[in-house]
Design a protein around this motif. Sequence first.
Motif, PDB file in Angstrom:
ATOM      1  N   SER A  36      58.985  36.105 -28.203  1.00  0.00           N
ATOM      2  CA  SER A  36      60.165  36.561 -27.451  1.00  0.00           C
ATOM      3  C   SER A  36      60.804  35.504 -26.555  1.00  0.00           C
ATOM      4  N   PHE A  37      60.788  34.265 -27.001  1.00  0.00           N
ATOM      5  CA  PHE A  37      61.471  33.240 -26.214  1.00  0.00           C
ATOM      6  C   PHE A  37      62.903  33.048 -26.726  1.00  0.00           C
ATOM      7  N   SER A  38      63.828  32.858 -25.775  1.00  0.00           N
ATOM      8  CA  SER A  38      65.214  32.576 -26.126  1.00  0.00           C
ATOM      9  C   SER A  38      65.497  31.103 -25.905  1.00  0.00           C
ATOM     10  N   GLU A  39      66.373  30.570 -26.741  1.00  0.00           N
ATOM     11  CA  GLU A  39      66.718  29.162 -26.572  1.00  0.00           C
ATOM     12  C   GLU A  39      67.757  28.995 -25.476  1.00  0.00           C
ATOM     13  N   ILE A  40      67.640  27.892 -24.761  1.00  0.00           N
ATOM     14  CA  ILE A  40      68.658  27.513 -23.784  1.00  0.00           C
ATOM     15  C   ILE A  40      68.880  26.013 -23.955  1.00  0.00           C
ATOM     16  N   ARG A  41      70.126  25.588 -23.841  1.00  0.00           N
ATOM     17  CA  ARG A  41      70.409  24.153 -23.974  1.00  0.00           C
ATOM     18  C   ARG A  41      71.140  23.678 -22.732  1.00  0.00           C
ATOM     19  N   MET A  42      70.651  22.628 -22.160  1.00  0.00           N
ATOM     20  CA  MET A  42      71.257  22.079 -20.952  1.00  0.00           C
ATOM     21  C   MET A  42      71.815  20.700 -21.233  1.00  0.00           C
ATOM     22  N   PRO A  43      72.725  20.253 -20.344  1.00  0.00           N
ATOM     23  CA  PRO A  43      73.245  18.888 -20.467  1.00  0.00           C
ATOM     24  C   PRO A  43      72.146  17.867 -20.210  1.00  0.00           C
ATOM     25  N   ILE A  44      72.382  16.669 -20.671  1.00  0.00           N
ATOM     26  CA  ILE A  44      71.401  15.602 -20.503  1.00  0.00           C
ATOM     27  C   ILE A  44      71.572  14.923 -19.151  1.00  0.00           C
ATOM     28  N   LEU A  45      72.785  14.939 -18.633  1.00  0.00           N
ATOM     29  CA  LEU A  45      73.029  14.336 -17.320  1.00  0.00           C
ATOM     30  C   LEU A  45      72.969  15.398 -16.234  1.00  0.00           C
ATOM     31  N   GLU A  46      72.319  15.046 -15.146  1.00  0.00           N
ATOM     32  CA  GLU A  46      72.257  15.936 -13.993  1.00  0.00           C
ATOM     33  C   GLU A  46      72.386  15.073 -12.737  1.00  0.00           C
ATOM     34  N   THR A 104      63.579  25.092 -24.849  1.00  0.00           N
ATOM     35  CA  THR A 104      64.634  24.140 -25.160  1.00  0.00           C
ATOM     36  C   THR A 104      64.020  22.962 -25.893  1.00  0.00           C
ATOM     37  N   ILE A 105      64.808  22.365 -26.763  1.00  0.00           N
ATOM     38  CA  ILE A 105      64.334  21.213 -27.536  1.00  0.00           C
ATOM     39  C   ILE A 105      65.369  20.106 -27.398  1.00  0.00           C
ATOM     40  N   GLY A 106      64.928  18.920 -27.041  1.00  0.00           N
ATOM     41  CA  GLY A 106      65.921  17.861 -26.924  1.00  0.00           C
ATOM     42  C   GLY A 106      65.349  16.567 -26.396  1.00  0.00           C
ATOM     43  N   PRO A 107      66.218  15.575 -26.259  1.00  0.00           N
ATOM     44  CA  PRO A 107      65.781  14.245 -25.827  1.00  0.00           C
ATOM     45  C   PRO A 107      65.625  14.131 -24.313  1.00  0.00           C
ATOM     46  N   MET A 108      64.660  13.317 -23.908  1.00  0.00           N
ATOM     47  CA  MET A 108      64.419  12.993 -22.508  1.00  0.00           C
ATOM     48  C   MET A 108      64.420  11.470 -22.397  1.00  0.00           C
ATOM     49  N   PHE A 109      64.607  10.977 -21.198  1.00  0.00           N
ATOM     50  CA  PHE A 109      64.760   9.531 -21.020  1.00  0.00           C
ATOM     51  C   PHE A 109      63.927   9.016 -19.846  1.00  0.00           C
ATOM     52  N   ARG A 110      63.102   8.037 -20.150  1.00  0.00           N
ATOM     53  CA  ARG A 110      62.360   7.384 -19.062  1.00  0.00           C
ATOM     54  C   ARG A 110      62.297   5.897 -19.342  1.00  0.00           C
ATOM     55  N   HIS A 111      62.595   5.115 -18.335  1.00  0.00           N
ATOM     56  CA  HIS A 111      62.597   3.663 -18.521  1.00  0.00           C
ATOM     57  C   HIS A 111      61.194   3.101 -18.271  1.00  0.00           C
ATOM     58  N   GLN A 124      61.214  16.405 -26.458  1.00  0.00           N
ATOM     59  CA  GLN A 124      60.236  17.423 -26.078  1.00  0.00           C
ATOM     60  C   GLN A 124      60.692  18.802 -26.518  1.00  0.00           C
ATOM     61  N   MET A 125      59.708  19.632 -26.827  1.00  0.00           N
ATOM     62  CA  MET A 125      59.944  21.058 -26.969  1.00  0.00           C
ATOM     63  C   MET A 125      59.353  21.675 -25.712  1.00  0.00           C
ATOM     64  N   ASP A 126      60.192  22.318 -24.958  1.00  0.00           N
ATOM     65  CA  ASP A 126      59.818  22.746 -23.620  1.00  0.00           C
ATOM     66  C   ASP A 126      59.913  24.265 -23.508  1.00  0.00           C
ATOM     67  N   VAL A 127      58.883  24.857 -22.989  1.00  0.00           N
ATOM     68  CA  VAL A 127      58.798  26.317 -22.914  1.00  0.00           C
ATOM     69  C   VAL A 127      58.528  26.735 -21.477  1.00  0.00           C
ATOM     70  N   GLU A 128      59.286  27.695 -20.974  1.00  0.00           N
ATOM     71  CA  GLU A 128      59.082  28.112 -19.585  1.00  0.00           C
ATOM     72  C   GLU A 128      59.150  29.638 -19.478  1.00  0.00           C
ATOM     73  N   VAL A 129      58.270  30.210 -18.649  1.00  0.00           N
ATOM     74  CA  VAL A 129      58.350  31.626 -18.323  1.00  0.00           C
ATOM     75  C   VAL A 129      58.612  31.739 -16.829  1.00  0.00           C
ATOM     76  N   LEU A 130      59.709  32.430 -16.479  1.00  0.00           N
ATOM     77  CA  LEU A 130      60.094  32.534 -15.078  1.00  0.00           C
ATOM     78  C   LEU A 130      60.025  33.983 -14.629  1.00  0.00           C
ATOM     79  N   GLY A 131      59.435  34.190 -13.467  1.00  0.00           N
ATOM     80  CA  GLY A 131      59.376  35.528 -12.909  1.00  0.00           C
ATOM     81  C   GLY A 131      58.097  36.274 -13.245  1.00  0.00           C
ATOM     82  N   ALA A 132      57.118  35.577 -13.773  1.00  0.00           N
ATOM     83  CA  ALA A 132      55.857  36.232 -14.123  1.00  0.00           C
ATOM     84  C   ALA A 132      54.705  35.509 -13.442  1.00  0.00           C
ATOM     85  N   SER A 133      53.921  36.252 -12.698  1.00  0.00           N
ATOM     86  CA  SER A 133      52.829  35.613 -11.972  1.00  0.00           C
ATOM     87  C   SER A 133      51.468  35.953 -12.574  1.00  0.00           C
TER      88      SER A 133
END
Length: 420
Positions: A36-46, A104-111, A124-133
């Motif tokens: 039951s995970f939903s995909e979310i896509r965020m910008p690469i720049l923050e 979310t699945i996407g590129p990350m950057f580290r020098h 990375q393929m990144d998985v998060e659950v929010l609101g559950a303790s």
Amino acid sequence: MTKLKALNGFKDIVPGEVELWQHVENTARDIFARFSFSEIRMPILEKTELFARSIGEATDIVEKEMYTFVDKQITMRPEATASLLRAYIQHGLHVQKPVQRLFTIGPMFRHERPQKGRLRQFHQMDVEVLGASSPRVDAELMAMGALLLETLGIHVSLEMNSLGCPDCRPGFRKVLLDFIKERHGVLCDDCKRRSTTNPLRVLDCKNPVCREQVEEAPSIQDHLCDGCSEHFTAVQEGLNQLGVPYSLNKFMVRGLDYYSRTTFEFITTDLGAQAAVGAGGRYDGLVEQLGGSRNVPGIGFALGMERLILLLQQQEELSTPNVIDLFVVGLGEAASEFVFSLVHVLRKTGMQAAMDHEGRSLKSQMKQANKAGARFALIIGENELAEGMAVLRNMESQEQEEIGIGSNLEDISTLLVEKI
RNA sequence: GUGGGUGUAGCUCAGUUGGUGGUAGCACCUGGUUGUGGCCCAGGAGGUCGUGGGUUCAAGUCCCAUCACUCACCCCA
């Protein structure tokens, strides 16, 4: 002119390799959906501030590894969790559902200096659950990670620890510091530095001397507060109940500041210096710290795609030969022109069809058909064109038959769909 | 940021004490079959030997510098 190449630490994923990436992604999406995970896509720049506030000002990532446009105060994300939480807070996703399960699945950057399994642009393929303790969520998440890796055929071990919380970690830190001080002289230079910057890091030093010294170090597991201790026990019970193998590692520490309580890593010994193919943990205070509502606990983990791919590549040469439905051979200019139109109609009907555009010999075109993995070849020469027929060859059985073709391409297409 | 290793064809690599760049393998093209793929055989194409200097009658080979890649440390997925 100097040759143009990809930057050091940046890699192209070319045909022949990209299929493996698609396989990993598809498998992951399938499993994430089952949970039951939903995909979310965020910008690469923050904004740079986002990472400074979440990952921690004093971490190596923030201090020296980020790709930052200094004049604009923006940064290419070095990891996904901070961006994902920013999006979660910005769109008020907690209102829509008390518990959000996102991936979310996407590129990350580290020098950093690149090495095996470590790149400057990595995925990375990144998985998060929010609101559950509930500790069950911790166990469920680890079980999902284990299932995904098992499904992919990757053999890893799961190691787990608890880092405590702001209530109990400072106490342990003091106990540990006392222990370190007693042996400060024999520790390696890195650990001498760590003992002031991040004492917990001394616990997972690879230096044999430090390892030996640290063997007797106090365990955070003995210094957890009641809440953390109960949680830690419950997570283990959950894993036992689900039949997920794991081991406790009191030396495991995480590099990012935001982790609390449960932390875990999926470990391999087959990637050189890179042991972790996936890692994560709980971060109960982070949402609030980033300006979100209070009491939104979170837990998540990330899988390093390059590392998964490397493991799959060295475990076995699994080649996925490409296959197409039909290769249409045209001999001579008139036939080629006819084939040009026919192939397009076939493609519109959903068929994977291919042809040669270079006017090559029949033999050469048959070779191409073979290489393309065509199940059938349709041969149309000047004779066939004149007589309104064509030769349909089954590439595997080598049987061929003559089929009648008129001038109506749709009719030919319909006939071929039946035959193939 | 620190340390090690490696740079020869699109890829994987030979190359001896310095003496003309390899019938090398994979891949590619053509032919062996007037119009039939895989296997096999024959032929072909493909190179500033990373780059720049130096030593030498002569450098892919020795020396210096430089760049690139790579592994490891640090750190991390």
